[in-house]
Design a protein around this motif. Structure first.
Motif, short mmCIF file in Angstrom:
data_model
loop_
_atom_site.label_atom_id
_atom_site.label_comp_id
_atom_site.label_asym_id
_atom_site.label_seq_id
_atom_site.Cartn_x
_atom_site.Cartn_y
_atom_site.Cartn_z
N THR A 183 -2.79 -8.16 9.00
CA THR A 183 -2.62 -7.69 10.38
C THR A 183 -2.40 -6.19 10.41
O THR A 183 -2.93 -5.50 11.29
N ARG A 184 -1.66 -5.67 9.47
CA ARG A 184 -1.43 -4.22 9.41
C ARG A 184 -2.72 -3.46 9.10
O ARG A 184 -2.99 -2.41 9.68
N TYR A 185 -3.52 -4.02 8.18
CA TYR A 185 -4.80 -3.38 7.86
C TYR A 185 -5.73 -3.37 9.08
O TYR A 185 -6.35 -2.36 9.40
N ILE A 186 -5.83 -4.49 9.75
CA ILE A 186 -6.70 -4.59 10.93
C ILE A 186 -6.21 -3.67 12.04
O ILE A 186 -7.01 -2.98 12.70
N THR A 187 -4.90 -3.64 12.25
CA THR A 187 -4.34 -2.79 13.30
C THR A 187 -4.60 -1.31 13.02
O THR A 187 -4.86 -0.54 13.95
N SER A 188 -4.55 -0.91 11.78
CA SER A 188 -4.78 0.50 11.45
C SER A 188 -6.23 0.91 11.69
O SER A 188 -6.50 2.07 12.01
N SER B 33 -6.99 6.94 12.38
CA SER B 33 -7.12 5.63 11.73
C SER B 33 -7.12 5.72 10.20
O SER B 33 -6.48 4.89 9.54
N ILE B 34 -7.85 6.66 9.64
CA ILE B 34 -7.98 6.70 8.19
C ILE B 34 -6.65 7.05 7.51
O ILE B 34 -6.26 6.36 6.55
N PRO B 35 -5.89 8.07 7.95
CA PRO B 35 -4.58 8.28 7.31
C PRO B 35 -3.62 7.09 7.51
O PRO B 35 -2.85 6.76 6.62
N TRP B 36 -3.72 6.44 8.68
CA TRP B 36 -2.90 5.27 8.95
C TRP B 36 -3.26 4.14 7.98
O TRP B 36 -2.40 3.47 7.44
N PHE B 37 -4.56 3.96 7.73
CA PHE B 37 -5.03 2.94 6.80
C PHE B 37 -4.56 3.25 5.38
O PHE B 37 -4.10 2.36 4.66
N ILE C 189 -0.68 2.36 0.79
CA ILE C 189 0.44 2.85 -0.04
C ILE C 189 1.67 1.97 0.14
O ILE C 189 2.34 1.62 -0.83
N CYS C 190 1.97 1.60 1.38
CA CYS C 190 3.12 0.72 1.63
C CYS C 190 2.93 -0.65 0.99
O CYS C 190 3.89 -1.22 0.45
N HIS C 191 1.71 -1.15 1.01
CA HIS C 191 1.44 -2.45 0.40
C HIS C 191 1.60 -2.38 -1.11
O HIS C 191 2.18 -3.29 -1.73
N VAL C 192 1.12 -1.31 -1.72
CA VAL C 192 1.28 -1.15 -3.17
C VAL C 192 2.75 -1.02 -3.53
O VAL C 192 3.22 -1.63 -4.50
N GLU C 193 3.52 -0.27 -2.76
CA GLU C 193 4.95 -0.15 -3.01
C GLU C 193 5.64 -1.51 -2.87
O GLU C 193 6.54 -1.84 -3.67
N TYR C 194 5.26 -2.28 -1.90
CA TYR C 194 5.83 -3.61 -1.71
C TYR C 194 5.52 -4.52 -2.90
O TYR C 194 6.40 -5.24 -3.38
N ILE C 195 4.28 -4.45 -3.39
CA ILE C 195 3.91 -5.27 -4.54
C ILE C 195 4.68 -4.84 -5.78
O ILE C 195 5.16 -5.68 -6.55
#
Length: 94
Positions: free
Chosen positions: A5-10, A72-76, A81-87
């Motif tokens: 959802t975050r990817y699509i929203t960005s 959009s691109i910096p938001w994406f 980056i947030c997803h990688v940090e979460y993983i």
């Protein structure tokens, strides 16, 4: 919120503006509309004048595309980056 959802929203603003441009160009060609230099000739679809919609899609959305691109691109990238940090936080430490 799920990550997909975050990817699509960005990418939603970019896809909305880009899709609007592509859709308006497709309608312009399909209805065989014409222009007089810088002005659009009246173009009708089922007795409805779609000229104003085409002007918004083909002219104004073209100017908005770079603005939305830089949103959009910096938001994406930020979401990635947030997803990688979460993983990395979820991995067990050895």
């Amino acid at each position: 919120m799920k990550w997909i959802t975050r990817y699509i929203t960005s990418l939603l603003p970019l896809s909305f503006i880009g899709g609007g441009i592509l859709l308006s160009e497709w309608v312009f060609k399909t209805l065989e509309c014409t222009t007089n230099g810088k002005e659009f000739s009246p173009c009708f679809a089922l007795d409805f004048n779609v000229t104003s919609v085409l002007v918004i899609g083909m002219y104004w959305f073209t100017y908005l595309l770079p603005v939305v691109w830089f949103i959009s691109i910096p938001w994406f990238v930020y979401v990635i980056i947030c997803h990688v940090e979460y993983i990395l936080k979820q991995r067990p430490r050895t």
